[in-house]
Design an enzyme around this catalytic site. Structure first.
Site, short mmCIF file in Angstrom:
data_model
loop_
_atom_site.label_atom_id
_atom_site.label_comp_id
_atom_site.label_asym_id
_atom_site.label_seq_id
_atom_site.Cartn_x
_atom_site.Cartn_y
_atom_site.Cartn_z
N LYS A 158 6.34 77.19 -37.52
CA LYS A 158 7.88 76.82 -37.31
C LYS A 158 8.61 77.37 -36.28
CE LYS A 158 8.32 76.91 -41.81
NZ LYS A 158 7.00 77.46 -42.03
N ARG A 198 13.92 72.82 -48.86
CA ARG A 198 12.58 73.34 -49.16
C ARG A 198 12.46 72.92 -50.78
NH1 ARG A 198 11.82 78.49 -46.13
NH2 ARG A 198 9.71 79.15 -46.63
N ARG A 231 3.29 82.03 -51.70
CA ARG A 231 4.27 81.17 -50.86
C ARG A 231 3.33 79.97 -50.60
NH1 ARG A 231 5.05 85.41 -46.07
NH2 ARG A 231 5.83 83.72 -45.30
P1 AP5 Z 1 5.38 81.67 -37.50
O1 AP5 Z 1 5.76 80.91 -36.02
O2 AP5 Z 1 6.30 82.93 -37.54
O3 AP5 Z 1 5.13 80.88 -38.78
P2 AP5 Z 1 6.22 80.05 -39.74
O4 AP5 Z 1 5.96 78.78 -39.77
O5 AP5 Z 1 7.76 80.34 -39.17
O6 AP5 Z 1 6.11 81.12 -40.91
P3 AP5 Z 1 6.87 81.77 -42.01
O7 AP5 Z 1 6.22 82.76 -42.84
O8 AP5 Z 1 8.60 82.22 -41.19
O9 AP5 Z 1 7.62 80.68 -42.70
P4 AP5 Z 1 8.16 80.73 -44.05
O10 AP5 Z 1 8.57 79.29 -44.48
O11 AP5 Z 1 7.21 81.16 -45.24
O12 AP5 Z 1 9.30 81.81 -44.12
P5 AP5 Z 1 10.88 82.06 -44.00
O13 AP5 Z 1 11.22 82.94 -43.42
O14 AP5 Z 1 11.40 80.41 -43.92
O15 AP5 Z 1 4.04 82.16 -37.07
C1 AP5 Z 1 3.21 83.03 -38.02
C2 AP5 Z 1 2.15 83.85 -37.29
O16 AP5 Z 1 0.90 82.92 -36.51
C3 AP5 Z 1 2.78 84.61 -36.23
O17 AP5 Z 1 2.13 86.04 -36.18
C4 AP5 Z 1 2.40 83.75 -34.98
O18 AP5 Z 1 2.19 84.63 -33.72
C5 AP5 Z 1 1.20 83.09 -35.30
N1 AP5 Z 1 0.92 81.81 -34.73
C6 AP5 Z 1 1.74 80.99 -34.66
N2 AP5 Z 1 1.17 79.75 -34.16
C7 AP5 Z 1 -0.17 80.22 -33.62
C8 AP5 Z 1 -1.07 79.34 -33.27
N3 AP5 Z 1 -1.10 78.27 -32.70
N4 AP5 Z 1 -2.55 80.10 -33.42
C9 AP5 Z 1 -2.49 81.31 -33.61
N5 AP5 Z 1 -1.43 82.09 -34.19
C10 AP5 Z 1 -0.21 81.56 -34.21
O19 AP5 Z 1 10.91 82.13 -45.71
C11 AP5 Z 1 10.73 83.66 -45.97
C12 AP5 Z 1 11.25 83.60 -47.75
O20 AP5 Z 1 12.73 83.40 -47.80
C13 AP5 Z 1 10.52 82.45 -48.77
O21 AP5 Z 1 9.56 82.76 -49.36
C14 AP5 Z 1 11.87 82.22 -49.79
O22 AP5 Z 1 11.82 83.58 -50.49
C15 AP5 Z 1 13.19 82.54 -48.87
N6 AP5 Z 1 13.79 81.25 -48.20
C16 AP5 Z 1 13.98 80.94 -47.11
N7 AP5 Z 1 14.28 79.99 -46.84
C17 AP5 Z 1 14.65 79.24 -48.28
C18 AP5 Z 1 15.07 78.06 -49.01
N8 AP5 Z 1 15.41 76.98 -48.09
N9 AP5 Z 1 15.13 77.71 -50.02
C19 AP5 Z 1 14.82 78.86 -51.02
N10 AP5 Z 1 14.19 80.13 -50.36
C20 AP5 Z 1 14.20 80.27 -49.08
#
Ligand code: AP5
Length: 213
Positions: free
Chosen positions: A13, A88, A171
């Site tokens: 994402k 979420r 997660r």
């Molecule tokens: P990346 O693009 O970073 O993936 P992402 O989908 O953004 O993953 P996140 O881990 O950031 O999502 P998340 O939803 O768990 O985290 P968030 O920060 O929102 O890519 C991941 C990896 O894959 C990278 O190394 C990239 O290079 C690689 N990659 C990408 N595309 C690729 C491809 N095609 N092929 C190979 N490799 C590839 O949330 C974190 C925490 O915050 C949550 O657990 C929760 O505690 C809290 N939080 C955040 N938002 C909320 C909410 N709305 N409500 C409650 N808690 C929340």
């Protein structure tokens, strides 16, 4: 253009949102990034969020909704936005519905990136991101030129505390239990576009561009 990005942790994402932002000149509003900024600044909100994030659990809805409502006051969002990692839960989706009515706005697309779990674990445990510009790397698929440092500004790369295998597995469960059901919230509105999130980053982006047409 107003987009919600849904998809499990590691689906890409953040990676894809940055490409959309560049091409469409809209803002990325990532609740994860906002929470991490609060943690770095040591705010009360950041301290409250820390234990939830490190365990791979969701931060309480009222905290998230308060934080997002504040962001929605920013005039820059008028040009359009991608909501990355929000909503979420069902209460968050209902809270967003209310915010949109208050602002007189409609959503245009809900993009759902689909990637198998085994690939997600591999991607996340090898993720590193720039401590300054936030550029996202992967030690396996997209490593930096110099180990441990950003190609763009030479700043040190960080390994997120929630990117350990055990936390990633929790997660993924939390996503399936609490976030994936939101697809049903948006389906009747005709907004959901499911995207194959496997393969090269550029090929996935082409699929997204087609879905946005
Ligand atoms: P990346 O693009 O970073 O993936 P992402 O989908 O953004 O993953 P996140 O881990 O950031 O999502 P998340 O939803 O768990 O985290 P968030 O920060 O929102 O890519 C991941 C990896 O894959 C990278 O190394 C990239 O290079 C690689 N990659 C990408 N595309 C690729 C491809 N095609 N092929 C190979 N490799 C590839 O949330 C974190 C925490 O915050 C949550 O657990 C929760 O505690 C809290 N939080 C955040 N938002 C909320 C909410 N709305 N409500 C409650 N808690 C929340």
């Amino acid at each position: 253009m107003r987009i919600i990005f849904l998809g499990p942790p590691g689906a890409g994402k953040g990676t894809q949102a940055k490409l959309i932002v560049k091409d469409f000149h809209i803002l990325q509003l990532s609740t994860g990034d906002l929470l991490r900024a609060h943690r770095t600044q040591g705010t009360d909100l950041g301290l409250k969020a820390m234990s939830y994030m490190d365990g791979g659990n969701l931060v309480p809805d009222e905290v998230i909704l308060g934080m997002v409502a504040e962001e929605f006051q920013k005039p820059e969002l008028q040009a359009g936005y991608i909501l990355d990692g929000f909503p979420r839960t069902c209460p968050q989706a209902e809270g967003l519905d209310k915010l949109l009515v208050e602002q007189g706005q409609n959503l245009d697309h809900v993009l759902v990136l689909e990637v198998p779990d085994s690939e997600l674990v591999r991607r996340l445990t090898a993720r590193r991101s720039c401590s300054k510009c936030g550029h996202i790397y992967n030690l396996v698929f997209n490593p930096p030129k110099v180990d441990g440092f950003c190609d763009h500004d030479d700043s040190p790369l960080i390994h997120r505390s929630d990117d350990t295998e055990a936390t990633v597995i929790n997660r993924l469960k939390v996503y399936k239990d609490q976030t994936r059901p939101l697809i049903e919230h948006y389906k009747p509105m005709g907004l959901v576009r499911s995207i194959d999130g496997t393969g090269e980053v550029k090929d996935i982006y082409q699929r997204i561009l087609i879905a946005l047409k």
